[in-house]
Design an enzyme around this catalytic site. Structure first.
Site, PDB file in Angstrom:
ATOM      1  N   ASN A  48       0.819  -1.215   0.000  1.00 49.28           N
ATOM      2  CA  ASN A  48       0.000   0.000   0.000  1.00 49.28           C
ATOM      3  C   ASN A  48       0.852   1.264   0.000  1.00 49.28           C
ATOM      4  O   ASN A  48       0.470   2.277  -0.594  1.00 49.28           O
ATOM      5  CB  ASN A  48      -0.952  -0.032   1.196  1.00 49.28           C
ATOM      6  N   TRP A  72      -7.924   0.494  -3.078  1.00 50.39           N
ATOM      7  CA  TRP A  72      -8.276  -0.696  -3.866  1.00 50.39           C
ATOM      8  C   TRP A  72      -9.078  -0.345  -5.120  1.00 50.39           C
ATOM      9  O   TRP A  72      -9.278  -1.190  -5.979  1.00 50.39           O
ATOM     10  CB  TRP A  72      -9.030  -1.715  -3.018  1.00 50.39           C
ATOM     11  N   HIS A  99      -0.515  -9.507  -5.865  1.00 53.21           N
ATOM     12  CA  HIS A  99       0.337 -10.330  -5.001  1.00 53.21           C
ATOM     13  C   HIS A  99       0.670 -11.650  -5.695  1.00 53.21           C
ATOM     14  O   HIS A  99       1.259 -12.537  -5.073  1.00 53.21           O
ATOM     15  CB  HIS A  99      -0.385 -10.665  -3.693  1.00 53.21           C
ATOM     16  N   TYR A 184      11.723  -2.929   0.646  1.00 50.88           N
ATOM     17  CA  TYR A 184      11.040  -2.154   1.681  1.00 50.88           C
ATOM     18  C   TYR A 184      12.077  -1.431   2.544  1.00 50.88           C
ATOM     19  O   TYR A 184      11.876  -0.278   2.950  1.00 50.88           O
ATOM     20  CB  TYR A 184      10.201  -3.108   2.525  1.00 50.88           C
ATOM     21  N   PHE A 220       4.150   7.687   6.510  1.00 48.86           N
ATOM     22  CA  PHE A 220       3.402   6.776   7.377  1.00 48.86           C
ATOM     23  C   PHE A 220       2.288   7.514   8.104  1.00 48.86           C
ATOM     24  O   PHE A 220       1.154   7.029   8.177  1.00 48.86           O
ATOM     25  CB  PHE A 220       4.359   6.118   8.382  1.00 48.86           C
ATOM     26  N   MET A 223      -0.625   8.515   5.721  1.00 44.17           N
ATOM     27  CA  MET A 223      -1.388   7.341   5.295  1.00 44.17           C
ATOM     28  C   MET A 223      -2.199   6.763   6.447  1.00 44.17           C
ATOM     29  O   MET A 223      -3.325   6.299   6.261  1.00 44.17           O
ATOM     30  CB  MET A 223      -0.451   6.284   4.716  1.00 44.17           C
TER      31      MET A 223
END
Length: 287
Positions: A48, A72, A99, A184, A220, A223
């Protein structure tokens, strides 16, 4: 783990929003277009966050879309039954998410110029994040303990299958000019440089102030407070009390949860499964 979730080609999928028919159609019949941008991850690997960054890059930092359309809907998961219909109805250039492991990905991608951004994460952190996430979701059997979930994870008996097979499959594409592999950990360590790398890959030139906006609105904290990005709009039937998508957003949280014995058992299997890859390929080896 009891067999109460759907399977397709040896891979377990969530109990909601999936069907073997759609998964087969996505793989065999869906037409990937050259202009498509697709973000791909193993679950709980920064999906995300990456989606937020890509959407903001494409809007040059303008947050209107990410603050008005659920994630989404603006970057649908192509393997979801509803997401598949959304992707087919999108105007070009399309942006969507998956995914799916490489062998279940749309076959048409491999003869296209579509761009895939694949983000990998330390599997120990993906495991811990997945444990807390699925403990509050009604989409698959809930693990009772971290130890139980670790056993499922190492066996590949979790939704979307084995982390090791997923990553090995997509890493085989890392030399392709239309595939960008990120980690990440790099996103956390140097967000700006990683965002600039994504911009270059997508052929998008942003002004410094536009890049600043991308960083601001994909942070962060933003979001976590944005209901279009934090999954609080999910139907309550899918979640249980205490559910949160954005739990920590950190690197190395596994060290707060693994016992010494668990860490040793995980490392043994990791070394066996990932033998042959240079350690420098994985940023978490340096963390």
């Amino acid at each position: 783990m009891s067999d109460n979730t759907p399977w397709f080609e040896g891979i377990r999928f969530p109990m909601v929003c999936f069907s073997p028919e759609i998964l087969r159609e996505v793989r065999d019949k869906f037409l990937v277009k050259d202009e498509d941008t697709i973000t791909v991850t193993y679950p709980k690997s920064g999906t995300n966050w990456l989606n937020e960054i890509v959407c903001l890059i494409l809007s040059k930092g303008d947050p209107k879309l990410v603050q008005s359309v659920p994630n989404w809907d603006r970057s649908p998961w192509i393997e979801f039954t509803g997401g598949y219909e959304l992707v087919k109805g999108q105007k070009d250039p399309r942006v969507y998410t998956s995914h799916l492991p490489l062998h279940l990905f749309p076959k048409s991608f491999f003869s296209s110029k579509a761009k895939v951004i694949y983000c990998i994460r330390n599997p120990r952190d993906a495991l811990v994040s997945g444990y807390f996430f699925l403990s509050k979701m009604n989409v698959t059997e809930k693990p009772e303990t971290l130890q139980q979930y670790m056993e499922w994870f190492l066996q590949g008996n979790v939704i979307y299958g084995s982390w090791f097979e997923h990553v090995r499959g997509w890493l085989s594409m890392r030399e392709m000019e239309n595939v960008l592999v990120l980690s990440y950990e790099d996103l956390i360590k140097d967000t700006r440089s990683t965002v600039e790398k994504i911009c270059q890959f997508l052929g998008k030139k942003l002004k410094p102030e536009e890049t600043d906006l991308v960083l601001k609105y994909s942070s962060f904290q933003f979001m976590k407070e944005n209901e279009m990005s934090n999954f609080t709009l999910l139907p309550h039937a899918y979640t249980t009390e205490g559910f949160t998508l954005l739990r920590k957003g950190t690197v190395g949280d596994w060290k707060n949860h693994f016992t010494v014995a668990q860490a040793e058992a995980f490392d043994k299997i990791y070394q066996e499964k990932m033998a042959g890859y240079p350690p420098k390929l994985f940023s978490w080896e340096e963390c």
